[in-house]
Design a protein around this motif. Sequence first.
Motif, PDB file in Angstrom:
ATOM      1  N   PRO A 187       1.919  62.361 -28.496  1.00 43.58           N
ATOM      2  CA  PRO A 187       1.633  61.649 -29.751  1.00 43.58           C
ATOM      3  C   PRO A 187       0.869  60.573 -29.426  1.00 43.58           C
ATOM      4  CG  PRO A 187       4.144  61.525 -28.667  1.00 43.58           C
ATOM      5  CD  PRO A 187       3.009  61.599 -27.792  1.00 43.58           C
ATOM      6  N   LEU A 188      -0.158  60.612 -30.407  1.00 37.95           N
ATOM      7  CA  LEU A 188      -0.967  60.145 -31.038  1.00 37.95           C
ATOM      8  C   LEU A 188      -1.238  58.518 -30.455  1.00 37.95           C
ATOM      9  CD1 LEU A 188      -4.877  60.387 -31.551  1.00 37.95           C
ATOM     10  CD2 LEU A 188      -3.985  60.079 -33.784  1.00 37.95           C
ATOM     11  N   HIS A 189      -0.596  57.888 -30.951  1.00 37.50           N
ATOM     12  CA  HIS A 189      -0.337  55.828 -30.552  1.00 37.50           C
ATOM     13  C   HIS A 189      -0.485  56.339 -28.411  1.00 37.50           C
ATOM     14  CE1 HIS A 189       4.334  56.929 -29.658  1.00 37.50           C
ATOM     15  NE2 HIS A 189       4.030  56.086 -29.146  1.00 37.50           N
ATOM     16  N   GLU A 190       0.311  56.845 -28.140  1.00 38.36           N
ATOM     17  CA  GLU A 190       0.512  57.268 -26.562  1.00 38.36           C
ATOM     18  C   GLU A 190      -1.155  57.242 -25.887  1.00 38.36           C
ATOM     19  OE1 GLU A 190       3.244  59.428 -24.880  1.00 38.36           O
ATOM     20  OE2 GLU A 190       5.225  58.604 -25.984  1.00 38.36           O
ATOM     21  N   ARG A 191      -1.603  58.509 -26.394  1.00 37.06           N
ATOM     22  CA  ARG A 191      -3.043  58.639 -26.041  1.00 37.06           C
ATOM     23  C   ARG A 191      -3.642  57.583 -26.298  1.00 37.06           C
ATOM     24  NH1 ARG A 191      -3.398  64.087 -29.458  1.00 37.06           N
ATOM     25  NH2 ARG A 191      -5.995  63.370 -29.718  1.00 37.06           N
ATOM     26  N   ILE A 192      -3.549  56.864 -27.291  1.00 35.35           N
ATOM     27  CA  ILE A 192      -4.811  55.614 -27.794  1.00 35.35           C
ATOM     28  C   ILE A 192      -4.101  54.747 -27.324  1.00 35.35           C
ATOM     29  CG2 ILE A 192      -5.009  54.009 -29.320  1.00 35.35           C
ATOM     30  CD1 ILE A 192      -4.250  55.689 -31.283  1.00 35.35           C
ATOM     31  N   ALA A 193      -3.218  54.064 -26.111  1.00 36.49           N
ATOM     32  CA  ALA A 193      -2.822  53.456 -25.398  1.00 36.49           C
ATOM     33  C   ALA A 193      -3.199  53.778 -23.495  1.00 36.49           C
ATOM     34  CB  ALA A 193      -0.936  53.439 -25.575  1.00 36.49           C
ATOM     35  N   THR A 230      -8.792  46.928 -35.788  1.00 35.26           N
ATOM     36  CA  THR A 230      -7.748  48.199 -36.223  1.00 35.26           C
ATOM     37  C   THR A 230      -8.423  49.080 -37.166  1.00 35.26           C
ATOM     38  OG1 THR A 230      -5.769  46.944 -36.220  1.00 35.26           O
ATOM     39  CG2 THR A 230      -5.661  49.182 -37.763  1.00 35.26           C
ATOM     40  N   GLU A 231      -9.544  49.004 -37.864  1.00 39.00           N
ATOM     41  CA  GLU A 231     -10.764  49.658 -38.635  1.00 39.00           C
ATOM     42  C   GLU A 231     -11.426  49.922 -37.720  1.00 39.00           C
ATOM     43  OE1 GLU A 231     -10.457  50.951 -41.413  1.00 39.00           O
ATOM     44  OE2 GLU A 231      -8.559  49.452 -42.385  1.00 39.00           O
ATOM     45  N   LYS A 232     -12.222  49.344 -36.954  1.00 38.29           N
ATOM     46  CA  LYS A 232     -12.719  50.577 -35.486  1.00 38.29           C
ATOM     47  C   LYS A 232     -12.394  51.686 -34.411  1.00 38.29           C
ATOM     48  CE  LYS A 232     -16.506  47.361 -34.796  1.00 38.29           C
ATOM     49  NZ  LYS A 232     -16.614  45.956 -34.444  1.00 38.29           N
ATOM     50  N   LEU A 233     -10.820  51.312 -34.694  1.00 35.07           N
ATOM     51  CA  LEU A 233     -10.004  52.042 -33.506  1.00 35.07           C
ATOM     52  C   LEU A 233      -9.151  52.918 -34.409  1.00 35.07           C
ATOM     53  CD1 LEU A 233      -7.561  49.274 -31.518  1.00 35.07           C
ATOM     54  CD2 LEU A 233      -9.148  50.831 -31.302  1.00 35.07           C
ATOM     55  N   LYS A 269       0.795  50.320 -32.769  1.00 35.80           N
ATOM     56  CA  LYS A 269       2.331  51.187 -32.328  1.00 35.80           C
ATOM     57  C   LYS A 269       1.419  51.467 -30.668  1.00 35.80           C
ATOM     58  CE  LYS A 269       5.031  54.395 -34.754  1.00 35.80           C
ATOM     59  NZ  LYS A 269       5.277  56.253 -35.032  1.00 35.80           N
ATOM     60  N   ALA A 270       0.180  52.046 -30.864  1.00 39.99           N
ATOM     61  CA  ALA A 270       0.020  51.288 -29.522  1.00 39.99           C
ATOM     62  C   ALA A 270      -0.708  50.235 -28.876  1.00 39.99           C
ATOM     63  CB  ALA A 270      -1.582  51.927 -29.453  1.00 39.99           C
ATOM     64  N   VAL A 271      -1.228  49.487 -29.886  1.00 38.11           N
ATOM     65  CA  VAL A 271      -1.160  48.098 -29.711  1.00 38.11           C
ATOM     66  C   VAL A 271       0.275  47.075 -28.903  1.00 38.11           C
ATOM     67  CG1 VAL A 271      -1.518  45.573 -30.486  1.00 38.11           C
ATOM     68  CG2 VAL A 271      -3.101  47.631 -30.774  1.00 38.11           C
ATOM     69  N   THR A 272       1.404  47.965 -29.314  1.00 37.31           N
ATOM     70  CA  THR A 272       2.316  47.294 -29.518  1.00 37.31           C
ATOM     71  C   THR A 272       3.300  47.797 -27.496  1.00 37.31           C
ATOM     72  OG1 THR A 272       3.949  47.337 -31.873  1.00 37.31           O
ATOM     73  CG2 THR A 272       5.033  47.695 -30.276  1.00 37.31           C
ATOM     74  N   MET A 273       2.635  49.084 -27.766  1.00 37.55           N
ATOM     75  CA  MET A 273       2.942  49.541 -26.003  1.00 37.55           C
ATOM     76  C   MET A 273       2.055  48.591 -25.121  1.00 37.55           C
ATOM     77  SD  MET A 273       2.856  54.070 -26.401  1.00 37.55           S
ATOM     78  CE  MET A 273       3.254  53.748 -25.281  1.00 37.55           C
ATOM     79  N   LEU A 274       0.648  47.691 -25.812  1.00 39.44           N
ATOM     80  CA  LEU A 274       0.065  47.021 -24.943  1.00 39.44           C
ATOM     81  C   LEU A 274       0.751  46.074 -23.972  1.00 39.44           C
ATOM     82  CD1 LEU A 274      -3.357  48.185 -25.619  1.00 39.44           C
ATOM     83  CD2 LEU A 274      -1.865  49.135 -23.814  1.00 39.44           C
ATOM     84  N   LYS A 275       0.952  45.365 -25.644  1.00 39.58           N
ATOM     85  CA  LYS A 275       1.572  43.628 -25.633  1.00 39.58           C
ATOM     86  C   LYS A 275       3.575  43.952 -24.833  1.00 39.58           C
ATOM     87  CE  LYS A 275       2.377  41.655 -29.171  1.00 39.58           C
ATOM     88  NZ  LYS A 275       2.799  41.302 -30.700  1.00 39.58           N
ATOM     89  N   SER A 276       3.507  45.384 -25.045  1.00 38.46           N
ATOM     90  CA  SER A 276       5.432  45.216 -24.140  1.00 38.46           C
ATOM     91  C   SER A 276       4.490  44.916 -22.162  1.00 38.46           C
ATOM     92  CB  SER A 276       5.905  46.307 -24.655  1.00 38.46           C
ATOM     93  OG  SER A 276       5.150  47.484 -23.859  1.00 38.46           O
ATOM     94  N   GLU A 277       3.638  45.692 -22.224  1.00 41.60           N
ATOM     95  CA  GLU A 277       3.474  46.089 -20.434  1.00 41.60           C
ATOM     96  C   GLU A 277       2.219  44.486 -20.257  1.00 41.60           C
ATOM     97  OE1 GLU A 277       0.919  48.982 -20.328  1.00 41.60           O
ATOM     98  OE2 GLU A 277       2.149  50.817 -21.637  1.00 41.60           O
TER      99      GLU A 277
END
Length: 258
Positions: free
Chosen positions: A17-23, A44-47, A60-68
Motif C-alpha cells: 500500500p502506498l502509505h507503507e511505501r511512504i513510511a 503534507t503538501e510537499k509529501l 496513515k504514513a505519519v501515524t505509522m512513524l508515530k507508533s514507532e
Amino acid sequence: MPEAKNRTPSDAADPRPLHERIATDLRREILVGDLPAGGRLPSTEKLKERFGASSASIQKAVTMLKSEGLVEGRAGSSVTVLGVRRQPLTPAAYSKPAEDGSSYRWISEAEKKGRRPSIRILDVAEVCPPADVRAAFGLPDEGAAVLRKQLLSLNGEPCELVHSYYPLDLASGTALADRAKIKGGSPTLLAELGYPPLHTVDQVTAEEATNEEYEALQLPRQVAVLRTIRTVYSTDGKVIEVTTMAKAGHLYSLQYDF
C-alpha cells in the motif's frame, strides 16, 4: 539531501500500500539522519507532491512513524522528528567470560554507554530444540538440550529475545539448568566448567517477527527482526552453546569490527 523522485500509485514494482511505501522511505531518512532529530517532516503538501499521494495516505504514513516513536505531532500540522537512531550492538564485546567479580559483559558494556540494562529469565527447561539448533549440536530429530530463554531490556524497553541452548551432558546439574541468573553470565560459567568459549560463528538474517517475538519485543507492527543464530565452540571443536537472538530491526543494528 538529494531530491527524491516523485512516485505514483502506478509504480507496480512495489505491491505494498502506498502509505507503507511512504513510511518506509521516510523511516530510512530519519534513521540515517537525512531528516535530523528536532527538525520537521516536509509538509503534507510537499509529501503529496513527492509521492503522488492523497492526504489520507500521508496521514496513515505519519501515524505509522508515530507508533514507532520516530516522530510526534499531527498530520496536517508540523510533525517533529524525534532523536531516535538505531542503537549499535557489538556482539564481540559480550562473548568473553567476565573478569573476576564483574557483571555479565552485556550488562557492563551497556552501562559503559550510559544505558540501563536488565535481564529477565522467561524459562529454563529441557526441550527439543528447533531443527537448525539440533543440526548445530549434531542432535537427532528427537534430541534434547537445556534451554534458557531470556528477555533483555535497555532503559526499560525490551530489545532482545534470547533462546540459549546447551548440551545435556554439559548443563545438567549446573547453574545452566537452574532458573536463576548466572554470575558473570554463561561464558564465565562455561569457562569455569572447563569449556571456555574459543570460537564463535554468527549467522544473521532479517525475518518477519514470530508471534512470540512480536509480543515480547512489543513491536508497533509487523516489522522485520534481526535474527542471529550463534554457535559457540570450545576445546576440540565441541559445540557448547547455540543461541538464537531476535532484535527489532528498526531500532537496533549489529556492529562488527574486522
